[in-house]
Write an enzyme that holds these catalytic residues in place. Structure first.
Site, PDB file in Angstrom:
ATOM      1  N   ARG A  53       0.975  -0.798  -0.058  1.00  0.00           N
ATOM      2  CA  ARG A  53      -0.054  -0.086  -0.042  1.00  0.00           C
ATOM      3  C   ARG A  53       1.145   1.515  -0.209  1.00  0.00           C
ATOM      4  NH1 ARG A  53       2.686   2.137   3.812  1.00  0.00           N
ATOM      5  NH2 ARG A  53       1.207   4.124   3.571  1.00  0.00           N
ATOM      6  N   GLY A  54       0.252   2.121  -0.258  1.00  0.00           N
ATOM      7  CA  GLY A  54       0.810   3.963   0.009  1.00  0.00           C
ATOM      8  C   GLY A  54       0.978   4.004  -2.079  1.00  0.00           C
ATOM      9  N   ALA A  55       0.966   5.966  -2.215  1.00  0.00           N
ATOM     10  CA  ALA A  55       0.774   5.185  -3.173  1.00  0.00           C
ATOM     11  C   ALA A  55       1.986   5.377  -4.537  1.00  0.00           C
ATOM     12  CB  ALA A  55       0.322   7.082  -3.708  1.00  0.00           C
ATOM     13  N   ARG A  88      -7.537  -0.447  -6.916  1.00  0.00           N
ATOM     14  CA  ARG A  88      -7.794   0.412  -5.928  1.00  0.00           C
ATOM     15  C   ARG A  88      -7.761   2.044  -6.256  1.00  0.00           C
ATOM     16  NH1 ARG A  88      -3.626   1.247  -0.578  1.00  0.00           N
ATOM     17  NH2 ARG A  88      -5.893   2.542  -0.096  1.00  0.00           N
ATOM     18  N   ASP A 241      -1.728  10.744  -1.732  1.00  0.00           N
ATOM     19  CA  ASP A 241      -1.740   9.876  -3.066  1.00  0.00           C
ATOM     20  C   ASP A 241      -2.621  10.327  -3.994  1.00  0.00           C
ATOM     21  OD1 ASP A 241      -2.706   8.261   0.051  1.00  0.00           O
ATOM     22  OD2 ASP A 241      -2.764   7.130  -1.019  1.00  0.00           O
ATOM     23  N   ASN A 251      -5.262  12.308   0.457  1.00  0.00           N
ATOM     24  CA  ASN A 251      -3.944  11.908   1.225  1.00  0.00           C
ATOM     25  C   ASN A 251      -5.331  10.655   2.557  1.00  0.00           C
ATOM     26  OD1 ASN A 251      -1.823  10.820   2.038  1.00  0.00           O
ATOM     27  ND2 ASN A 251      -1.712  11.592   4.063  1.00  0.00           N
ATOM     28  N   LYS A 252      -4.590  10.221   3.162  1.00  0.00           N
ATOM     29  CA  LYS A 252      -4.931   9.316   4.390  1.00  0.00           C
ATOM     30  C   LYS A 252      -6.469   9.796   4.679  1.00  0.00           C
ATOM     31  CE  LYS A 252      -5.024   5.363   4.065  1.00  0.00           C
ATOM     32  NZ  LYS A 252      -5.841   4.350   3.793  1.00  0.00           N
TER      33      LYS A 252
HETATM   34  O1  MRU Z   1      -4.792   3.261   2.430  1.00  0.00           O
HETATM   35  P1  MRU Z   1      -3.360   3.398   1.662  1.00  0.00           P
HETATM   36  O2  MRU Z   1      -2.549   3.110   3.204  1.00  0.00           O
HETATM   37  O3  MRU Z   1      -2.549   2.975   0.833  1.00  0.00           O
HETATM   38  O4  MRU Z   1      -3.422   4.741   2.211  1.00  0.00           O
HETATM   39  C1  MRU Z   1      -1.844   5.960   1.615  1.00  0.00           C
HETATM   40  C2  MRU Z   1      -1.157   6.732   2.270  1.00  0.00           C
HETATM   41  O5  MRU Z   1      -2.622   7.523   2.214  1.00  0.00           O
HETATM   42  C3  MRU Z   1      -0.153   7.714   2.348  1.00  0.00           C
HETATM   43  O6  MRU Z   1      -0.216   8.867   3.169  1.00  0.00           O
HETATM   44  C4  MRU Z   1       0.783   8.334   0.695  1.00  0.00           C
HETATM   45  O7  MRU Z   1       0.163   6.869   0.054  1.00  0.00           O
HETATM   46  C5  MRU Z   1       1.618   8.669   1.608  1.00  0.00           C
HETATM   47  S1  MRU Z   1       2.656   9.115  -0.026  1.00  0.00           S
HETATM   48  C6  MRU Z   1       3.759   8.033   0.643  1.00  0.00           C
END
Ligand code: MRU
Length: 359
Positions: A53-55, A88, A241, A251-252
């Site tokens: 996970r993470g963009a 996603r 993201d 973002n989250k």
């Molecule tokens: O749902 P996730 O865990 O994939 O979400 C990730 C985030 O929101 C991060 O803050 C984002 O990807 C940061 S980019 C390094």
């Protein structure tokens, strides 16, 4: 980053068996398991279930997913791209990586060349991500240094979710300036929002900061406002993201509330974002809605040392689980990118785009 003395990336190609290796993030911080992905289905599953996970990491994983699909030879690359894209919706890196892979693969005429090019392109996406995150750290560390010069004691940085090493291939976006500062001997302390419902802060950010011996404290998601009001936060640093060409930052879920509190208390609120997370075409952002079970239940280690899930809410209570929110550009102090720091607005992003076009 180093884990107990060994350097790991969050994803890598294993030439010994032509598989793609990942760290299963659904098992952290309690178990460090490396998984082998050997086909397109494995990669789709890993992204959908958030083993990765993470963009930026999602983008890198999708690139390897296309490579594995080309190697399997069962599906036209465009069809494989559609399956990956459906895993996603919010992180624009997924679209970005798939488009780049399809473009490169389509230039080749035979399957052997397509295979070779797909692997080389996926690996190039990973190498660029590492170099971009390193540059984000070098540009962002200046902000930390300025604050350190003006105060005694550690620079207190608040972060939300995980925008560290494990959200990218290595180093992270929002955590890159923190790692850079720490390595340059600047005293830092990180407030880690737990980040309900999936707790990426409490489980992943806290774990990776701990492994680098960086002082940090996990806080509930509701604590940041109080900390900012009482002068205990010097800087907010988060990832993104999808950031639009107008400077609106997705973002989250919960990031927006931190930005509002930061604005009300004059705390600088910076977003660290690689160019691969910028949407140059649209200001519309699809917000992922995830299963309500992530709200009604919680996962943790039970007294027998087994990962377990327990129910939190009454049977029958409805729950709503939006995974992301949008922080309007006016609340963002600046965007820390691999090309430098830019204002979060159309002129700032146009200036950044201009720099990319001259590369
Ligand atoms: O749902 P996730 O865990 O994939 O979400 C990730 C985030 O929101 C991060 O803050 C984002 O990807 C940061 S980019 C390094």
């Amino acid at each position: 980053m180093k884990i107990d003395g060994t350097h790991y990336r969050s994803i890598w190609f294993d030439a010994s068996d032509h598989s793609v290796k990942i760290i299963d993030q659904t098992r952290l911080p309690h178990f460090f398991d490396v998984l082998s992905l050997t086909c397109l289905d494995d990669v789709c599953h890993a992204i959908r279930t958030m083993q990765v996970r993470g963009a930026p990491l999602i983008g890198a994983a999708a690139a390897f997913g296309l490579y594995l699909s080309v190697k399997e030879g069962n599906l036209p690359p465009e069809e494989a791209g559609k399956l990956l894209l459906a895993t996603r919706p919010t992180a624009v890196n997924l679209q970005w990586a798939i488009a780049r892979m399809l473009d490169r693969i389509s230039e080749e005429s035979n399957s052997e060349a397509k295979n070779r090019t797909a692997l080389a392109t996926a690996q190039a996406i990973c190498e660029e991500d590492v170099s971009n995150c390193t540059s984000i750290g070098l540009h962002g560390v200046g902000l930390v240094k300025e604050i350190a010069k003006a105060k005694a004691g550690p620079v207190n940085i608040l972060t939300h979710c995980n925008a560290g090493w494990l959200a990218t291939v290595d180093r992270g976006t929002a955590m890159a300036p923190v790692y850079q500062a720490w390595e340059e001997g600047i005293e830092v302390h990180v407030w880690v929002d737990e980040t309900r419902p999936r707790n990426q802060g409490a489980s992943i950010t806290a774990w990776e900061l701990g492994k680098q011996a960086i002082p940090h404290t996990v806080i509930s998601d509701n604590t940041g406002g109080h900390l900012m009001q009482s002068g205990q936060v010097d800087l907010c640093l988060v990832g993104s993201d999808r950031t639009t060409y107008r400077g609106n930052v997705c973002n989250k879920i919960g990031t927006y509330l931190k930005a509002l509190a930061a604005c009300d208390n004059d705390v600088p609120f910076y977003v660290a974002v690689s160019v691969s997370s910028i949407d140059w075409d649209s200001d519309e952002i699809p917000i992922e809605e995830r299963h309500s079970g992530e709200i009604t239940s919680i996962q943790g280690l039970n007294s027998q040392g087994i990962l377990d899930t327990v129910r939190l809410t009454p049977e029958g209570s409805a729950a709503l689980n939006y995974a992301f929110d949008i922080t309007p550009s006016r609340l963002v102090s600046g965007l820390i990118t691999e090309k430098g720091i830019f204002s979060a607005d159309e002129p700032g992003l146009a200036r950044l785009r201009g720099l990319l076009n001259t590369d």
